[in-house]
Design an enzyme around this catalytic site. Structure first.
Site, short mmCIF file in Angstrom:
data_model
loop_
_atom_site.label_atom_id
_atom_site.label_comp_id
_atom_site.label_asym_id
_atom_site.label_seq_id
_atom_site.Cartn_x
_atom_site.Cartn_y
_atom_site.Cartn_z
N ASP A 199 38.85 -57.03 -89.68
CA ASP A 199 38.57 -58.44 -89.93
C ASP A 199 39.23 -58.78 -91.25
OD1 ASP A 199 37.32 -60.81 -88.82
OD2 ASP A 199 36.21 -60.83 -90.70
N ASN A 226 45.61 -58.79 -80.90
CA ASN A 226 46.70 -59.22 -81.78
C ASN A 226 47.78 -58.12 -81.84
OD1 ASN A 226 48.23 -59.50 -84.21
ND2 ASN A 226 46.67 -60.90 -85.00
P1 IMP Z 1 40.84 -62.22 -87.76
O1 IMP Z 1 41.78 -61.98 -86.63
O2 IMP Z 1 39.50 -62.71 -87.40
O3 IMP Z 1 40.81 -61.06 -88.71
O4 IMP Z 1 41.44 -63.49 -88.53
C1 IMP Z 1 42.29 -63.33 -89.55
C2 IMP Z 1 42.88 -64.67 -89.97
O5 IMP Z 1 43.15 -64.57 -91.37
C3 IMP Z 1 44.23 -64.93 -89.29
O6 IMP Z 1 44.12 -65.80 -88.21
C4 IMP Z 1 45.04 -65.55 -90.41
O7 IMP Z 1 44.79 -66.92 -90.46
C5 IMP Z 1 44.49 -64.91 -91.66
N1 IMP Z 1 45.23 -63.66 -92.00
C6 IMP Z 1 44.76 -62.39 -91.99
N2 IMP Z 1 45.72 -61.51 -92.33
C7 IMP Z 1 46.83 -62.25 -92.55
C8 IMP Z 1 48.15 -61.90 -92.91
O8 IMP Z 1 48.55 -60.73 -93.09
N3 IMP Z 1 49.00 -62.94 -93.04
C9 IMP Z 1 48.64 -64.24 -92.84
N4 IMP Z 1 47.43 -64.61 -92.48
C10 IMP Z 1 46.51 -63.62 -92.34
#
Ligand code: IMP
Length: 195
Positions: free
Chosen positions: A69, A9
């Site tokens: 996460d 990301n």
């Molecule tokens: P990860 O990449 O598994 O941590 O997934 C995190 C998910 O949580 C993302 O795909 C978003 O849907 C949501 N998320 C986490 N941080 C943010 C943020 O700062 N803004 C908006 N959505 C977030």
């Protein structure tokens, strides 16, 4: 010391480099190292998932690995979507579908009674070292889920998340503004103090 971020990301890489960049000689992305893996996030908590990701990438690369996460917890939905935030509306992950499902769920509840729209973003940042040791830190930011989309910046649930501290949605805030209060920035600052 060289480190790697256990994510592809670009938003996360930018934020992590901004806050932890001077703690390491370089923070590589997985792409820069030619590592193409999708780590299965099968933990039940943000802490477990962050550690699973950091530990897997540390073993694979032999470098210090950092992983985040994160997700959204909505009070009226008993903490959902939580660790399932990215794939709330199913796979493949789709931000628009996730936001639409969140609004649908709140509308259904609202038919019967006024609802509590309080929510928070949670972030856990974990670091794993090749000797098997590790640390993690958590960060939170409080807000309210709006009934309409506002703003076109950011990603994920940003257009629906009205941040109490900024008095606007995360999608209306610049990245600099978001980074002064965000859950990930808070977790990264705390981890930085521990390093
Ligand atoms: P990860 O990449 O598994 O941590 O997934 C995190 C998910 O949580 C993302 O795909 C978003 O849907 C949501 N998320 C986490 N941080 C943010 C943020 O700062 N803004 C908006 N959505 C977030």
């Amino acid at each position: 010391m060289k480190a790697v971020l256990a994510s592809n990301n670009a938003h996360k890489l930018q934020e992590i480099r901004a806050i932890l960049g001077d703690c390491f000689e370089h923070i590589y992305s997985l792409k820069e190292l030619g590592v193409d893996v999708e780590v299965e996030e099968n933990g039940k908590t943000f802490v477990q998932n962050a550690i699973i990701k950091a530990d897997t990438i540390c073993r694979l690369t032999g470098l210090v690995a950092i992983a985040d996460d994160s997700g959204l917890e909505v009070e009226a939905l008993d903490g959902q979507p939580g660790v399932y935030s990215a794939r709330f509306a199913g796979e493949p992950c789709n931000d628009d579908a996730n936001n639409a499902l969140l609004l649908d769920k709140l509308h259904s509840l609202e038919k019967n009674q006024p609802i509590n729209r309080k929510a928070r973003f949670v972030s856990v940042v974990a670091i794993c070292y090749p000797d098997g040791s590790g640390k993690y830190a958590e960060g939170f930011v409080e807000g309210t889920i709006l009934d309409e989309y506002r703003g076109d910046k950011g990603f994920g649930y940003d257009p629906l998340f009205y941040c109490n501290q900024l008095s606007k949605t995360f999608a209306e805030a610049s990245m600099e503004e978001k980074n002064t209060v965000s859950h990930r920035a808070m977790a990264l600052q705390r981890l930085r103090e521990m390093l």
